[in-house]
Motif scaffolding. Sequence first.
Motif, PDB file in Angstrom:
ATOM      1  N   TYR A   1       6.223  -9.289  12.180  1.00  0.00           N
ATOM      2  CA  TYR A   1       6.742  -8.570  11.391  1.00  0.00           C
ATOM      3  C   TYR A   1       8.247  -8.417  11.559  1.00  0.00           C
ATOM      4  N   ILE A   2       9.093  -8.440  10.624  1.00  0.00           N
ATOM      5  CA  ILE A   2      10.572  -8.408  10.777  1.00  0.00           C
ATOM      6  C   ILE A   2      11.207  -7.201  10.061  1.00  0.00           C
ATOM      7  N   ASN A   3      12.194  -6.546  10.893  1.00  0.00           N
ATOM      8  CA  ASN A   3      12.973  -5.800  10.283  1.00  0.00           C
ATOM      9  C   ASN A   3      14.147  -6.144   9.615  1.00  0.00           C
ATOM     10  N   VAL A   4      14.280  -6.454   8.342  1.00  0.00           N
ATOM     11  CA  VAL A   4      15.279  -7.172   7.814  1.00  0.00           C
ATOM     12  C   VAL A   4      16.815  -6.484   7.933  1.00  0.00           C
TER      13      VAL A   4
ATOM     14  N   ILE B   1      12.927 -17.703   8.833  1.00  0.00           N
ATOM     15  CA  ILE B   1      11.496 -17.171   8.848  1.00  0.00           C
ATOM     16  C   ILE B   1      10.521 -18.209   8.611  1.00  0.00           C
TER      17      ILE B   1
ATOM     18  N   TYR C   1       7.832  -8.237   5.859  1.00  0.00           N
ATOM     19  CA  TYR C   1       9.107  -7.494   6.224  1.00  0.00           C
ATOM     20  C   TYR C   1       9.428  -6.290   5.428  1.00  0.00           C
TER      21      TYR C   1
ATOM     22  N   ASN D   1       6.829  -7.408  16.347  1.00  0.00           N
ATOM     23  CA  ASN D   1       7.970  -7.358  15.811  1.00  0.00           C
ATOM     24  C   ASN D   1       8.868  -8.547  16.356  1.00  0.00           C
TER      25      ASN D   1
ATOM     26  N   SER E   1      11.724  -9.684  14.877  1.00  0.00           N
ATOM     27  CA  SER E   1      13.156  -9.673  14.411  1.00  0.00           C
ATOM     28  C   SER E   1      14.085 -10.157  15.273  1.00  0.00           C
TER      29      SER E   1
END
Length: 175
Positions: free
Chosen positions: A35-38, A136, A150, A161, A163
Motif C-alpha cells: 500500500y502506498i500513501n500517495v 511503483i 494506493y 505500507n 510508501s
Amino acid sequence: LTRYRILVVAMRFIALFFFTLLVTSINAHSVKIGYINVEEVINNLSQYQQENDSLIQQFEPKKQQLLDLFKHIELLKKNLKNVDRSINNETYQKELNNIRELEVGFQKETELWQQQLNQRKLESLQKIESIINKAIEEFAVTENYDLILYQNAAFVSDEVNISNSIISKIEGLSP
C-alpha cells in the motif's frame, strides 16, 4: 439518488468480487500486497519540494505586484472619500472611473495569474505522478508484488505500507 445507490451497490459487488478472488488466490500461492500513501510520497519527495520552490520564485513577484496594486486602489478609494463632491464633481467622477478601471484590471490580472499558477501546479503534479507510477511499477516487479494499492484504505499495517520504500526508490533515481 438512485444512480448513487446503484453505483454504491456495484462498487460493493466489485470489491467483494476482488476480495473473493484474492482469498481464492491466497490458497493457490502467497500474495504479496503493498500500500502506498500517495500524499505522503508526494509531500516527501525532494523533486516536489523543488518544483514548489520554483513555482513560488516564479509567481511571487507578480503576486507582490498585485498586492501593491490592491493597496494602491484601496488608498485611492480612501482619498476619494475625503474629496468634496459638490466642489468639483467632474474631478470626482474622473477619479471614480479611474478606480473602477484599476479594479477591473486588477481582477483580470489576478484571474490570469491564478489560472497560470494552477496550470503550472497541475503540470508539476502530473510530472511527479508519472515519476511515482514508474517507480511503483519498477518496485513491484523487482520485489515481486502481486498487488499494490494506493487509495482509500480503512487500515494499513506498517508491514504492507511501502510508501517510504517508494520515496527512497525515487530519491535514489534522482539526478
